[in-house]
Design an enzyme around this catalytic site. Structure first.
Site, short mmCIF file in Angstrom:
data_model
loop_
_atom_site.label_atom_id
_atom_site.label_comp_id
_atom_site.label_asym_id
_atom_site.label_seq_id
_atom_site.Cartn_x
_atom_site.Cartn_y
_atom_site.Cartn_z
N CYS A 104 37.38 28.07 -74.41
CA CYS A 104 37.71 28.84 -75.63
C CYS A 104 36.67 28.69 -76.74
O CYS A 104 36.69 29.45 -77.71
CB CYS A 104 39.08 28.43 -76.15
SG CYS A 104 40.40 28.75 -74.97
N HIS A 244 39.84 29.92 -83.85
CA HIS A 244 40.26 30.37 -82.52
C HIS A 244 41.77 30.50 -82.52
O HIS A 244 42.50 29.61 -82.98
CB HIS A 244 39.79 29.35 -81.48
CG HIS A 244 40.44 29.50 -80.15
ND1 HIS A 244 40.50 30.71 -79.50
CD2 HIS A 244 41.09 28.61 -79.35
CE1 HIS A 244 41.14 30.55 -78.35
NE2 HIS A 244 41.52 29.30 -78.25
N ASN A 274 46.56 33.90 -77.05
CA ASN A 274 45.28 33.20 -76.96
C ASN A 274 44.39 33.93 -75.95
O ASN A 274 44.62 33.85 -74.75
CB ASN A 274 45.54 31.75 -76.54
CG ASN A 274 44.26 30.94 -76.39
OD1 ASN A 274 43.16 31.48 -76.39
ND2 ASN A 274 44.41 29.64 -76.22
O1 UT7 Z 1 42.64 27.32 -76.41
C1 UT7 Z 1 43.23 26.07 -76.34
C2 UT7 Z 1 44.37 26.20 -75.39
N1 UT7 Z 1 45.61 25.61 -75.64
C3 UT7 Z 1 46.19 25.31 -76.82
O2 UT7 Z 1 45.68 25.45 -77.89
C4 UT7 Z 1 47.59 24.79 -76.74
C5 UT7 Z 1 47.87 23.74 -77.78
N2 UT7 Z 1 49.23 23.30 -77.69
C6 UT7 Z 1 50.27 24.06 -78.13
O3 UT7 Z 1 50.04 25.13 -78.63
C7 UT7 Z 1 51.65 23.49 -78.02
O4 UT7 Z 1 51.60 22.16 -77.57
C8 UT7 Z 1 52.56 24.33 -77.07
C9 UT7 Z 1 52.88 25.65 -77.70
C10 UT7 Z 1 51.87 24.53 -75.73
C11 UT7 Z 1 53.89 23.59 -76.82
O5 UT7 Z 1 54.52 23.35 -78.07
P1 UT7 Z 1 55.14 21.92 -78.38
O6 UT7 Z 1 55.79 22.01 -79.68
O7 UT7 Z 1 54.03 20.91 -78.23
O8 UT7 Z 1 56.21 21.78 -77.26
P2 UT7 Z 1 56.32 20.69 -76.09
O9 UT7 Z 1 55.28 20.89 -75.06
O10 UT7 Z 1 56.44 19.35 -76.73
O11 UT7 Z 1 57.69 21.10 -75.47
C12 UT7 Z 1 58.92 21.03 -76.23
C13 UT7 Z 1 60.06 21.57 -75.39
C14 UT7 Z 1 60.11 20.97 -73.98
O12 UT7 Z 1 61.46 20.80 -73.63
P3 UT7 Z 1 62.14 19.33 -73.76
O13 UT7 Z 1 61.33 18.45 -72.84
O14 UT7 Z 1 62.03 18.95 -75.19
O15 UT7 Z 1 63.52 19.60 -73.28
C15 UT7 Z 1 59.52 22.05 -73.11
O16 UT7 Z 1 60.01 22.01 -71.79
O17 UT7 Z 1 59.89 22.99 -75.20
C16 UT7 Z 1 60.00 23.30 -73.81
N3 UT7 Z 1 59.17 24.47 -73.54
C17 UT7 Z 1 59.64 25.73 -73.63
N4 UT7 Z 1 60.87 26.21 -73.94
C18 UT7 Z 1 61.00 27.55 -73.95
C19 UT7 Z 1 57.86 24.52 -73.20
N5 UT7 Z 1 57.46 25.79 -73.06
C20 UT7 Z 1 58.56 26.56 -73.32
C21 UT7 Z 1 58.78 27.95 -73.36
N6 UT7 Z 1 60.01 28.39 -73.67
N7 UT7 Z 1 57.80 28.85 -73.09
#
Ligand code: UT7
Length: 323
Positions: A104, A244, A274
């Site tokens: 990215c 980004h 993204n």
């Molecule tokens: O270009 C660079 C590429 N990547 C990035 O920039 C990504 C950077 N990271 C992020 O943007 C965030 O970490 C995410 C958006 C990917 C995730 O957000 P988060 O607030 O860090 O959530 P998490 O991974 O801590 O997950 C929280 C909860 C989990 O459930 P439990 O374990 O708390 O029950 C996940 O299973 O959200 C759940 N979850 C979802 N729920 C509904 C993860 N993805 C989803 C989803 N829909 N799509």
């Protein structure tokens, strides 16, 4: 400048139909409302071609005017030839062509590289494209990754000119110790394609989202301050800081860390998700076409992604509204 996104919209509500997710979760955690996704048979070089044609038209140039083509991509048509070579063939240009691989951060890396080549007098007119079709590398059953990405391309023609346009400063960074937190594990020679690699879903994007999030928030503010110091430009002189588009919360945290109001940190993640290397040129082109960039404006572009890689450029814009 030019950009292109494929016409097919996939909304959060569409994803609710195939995944255990919700529009509410995606919007509040990421800012994404919809993304564009290529149809079967459309590849990265097709997106790059459309953006390249738009940029050439905007510059009033043709393929024969190009001395070099650089494509930044993390989702090439194939391992080789490079997507830049495929694009060169599709454009009918006769110049050298190669890819930049910095995930990215690819467009920010590419700008820095091309500016150096042009400033050194090695090439006069260079086409730089950021193009990605990451939808083709997503596991559409993995809600933690597939909701985040979209497809698109943005392109810029870079030329040495007498006048206002200029690159005032650049900083590029990488830390390969964290290579594992965001990657497509298989398909290279570490894990060549096999029945096992396919069954284990190793050809898809895998990510430790929380770690990438922390890395992005940690590095983006610091690199803006560093690049402005190198360019000898004060933050007050900057019209826009363009991050980004990976997650609206990352952009908001970085803007807050820098003390910048929302108007100076525009974004479009709601519409495109993204788009990796395309996100910065898509955003610049959108501002340009909306007439929001004026000659003499200073913009800072900030990329971060797999590698880990990150980087920032300070650019003084040379043109007024579109055309
Ligand atoms: O270009 C660079 C590429 N990547 C990035 O920039 C990504 C950077 N990271 C992020 O943007 C965030 O970490 C995410 C958006 C990917 C995730 O957000 P988060 O607030 O860090 O959530 P998490 O991974 O801590 O997950 C929280 C909860 C989990 O459930 P439990 O374990 O708390 O029950 C996940 O299973 O959200 C759940 N979850 C979802 N729920 C509904 C993860 N993805 C989803 C989803 N829909 N799509």
């Amino acid at each position: 400048m030019g950009s292109y996104v494929p016409p097919r919209r996939v909304t959060n509500h569409d994803l609710e139909q195939i995944l255990d997710t919700s529009d509410e979760w995606i919007r509040t955690r990421t800012g994404i409302v919809e993304r564009r996704v290529v149809n079967e048979g459309v590849v990265t070089s097709d997106l790059a071609l459309a953006a390249a044609k738009a940029a050439l038209a905007d510059a009033g140039l043709g393929p024969a005017d190009l001395d070099l083509i650089v494509v930044a991509t993390g989702s090439p048509d194939m391992l080789w030839p490079s997507t830049a070579c495929v694009l060169q063939g599709k454009l009918g240009a006769g110049c050298p062509a190669f890819d930049v691989s910095a995930a990215c951060s690819g467009f920010v890396y590419g700008m820095s590289l091309v500016e150096g080549l042009v400033a050194a007098g090695q090439y006069e007119t260079v086409l730089l494209v950021g193009a990605d079709a990451l939808s083709r590398h997503l596991n559409w059953n993995d809600r933690s990754t597939c909701v985040l990405f979209g497809d698109g391309a943005g392109a810029v023609v870079i030329r040495r000119v007498d006048g206002e346009g200029d690159m005032l400063g650049s900083v590029l960074r990488a830390d390969g110790r964290d290579a594992d937190i965001l990657k497509i594990p298989a398909g290279g020679n570490a894990i060549p394609p096999s029945t096992e690699s396919v069954e284990a879903h190793l050809h898809y994007i895998t990510m430790n989202g929380r770690e990438v999030f922390k890395f992005a928030v940690r590095t983006t503010c610091a690199i803006v301050e560093e690049v402005l110091g190198r360019a000898n430009v004060a933050l007050d002189e900057v019209t826009y800081v363009l991050f980004h588009q990976a997650n609206q919360r990352i952009c908001d945290a970085a803007a807050e860390g820098l003390g910048l109001p929302k108007e100076r940190v525009p974004g479009n993640i709601d519409k495109y998700g993204n788009t990796s290397t395309a996100s910065i040129p898509l955003l610049v082109d959108e501002l340009y076409r909306a007439g929001s960039l004026e000659a003499g404006n200073i913009i800072v572009t900030v990329g971060f992604g797999a590698g880990l890689t990150w980087g920032a450029n300070v650019v003084r814009w040379s043109k007024g509204g579109h055309g």
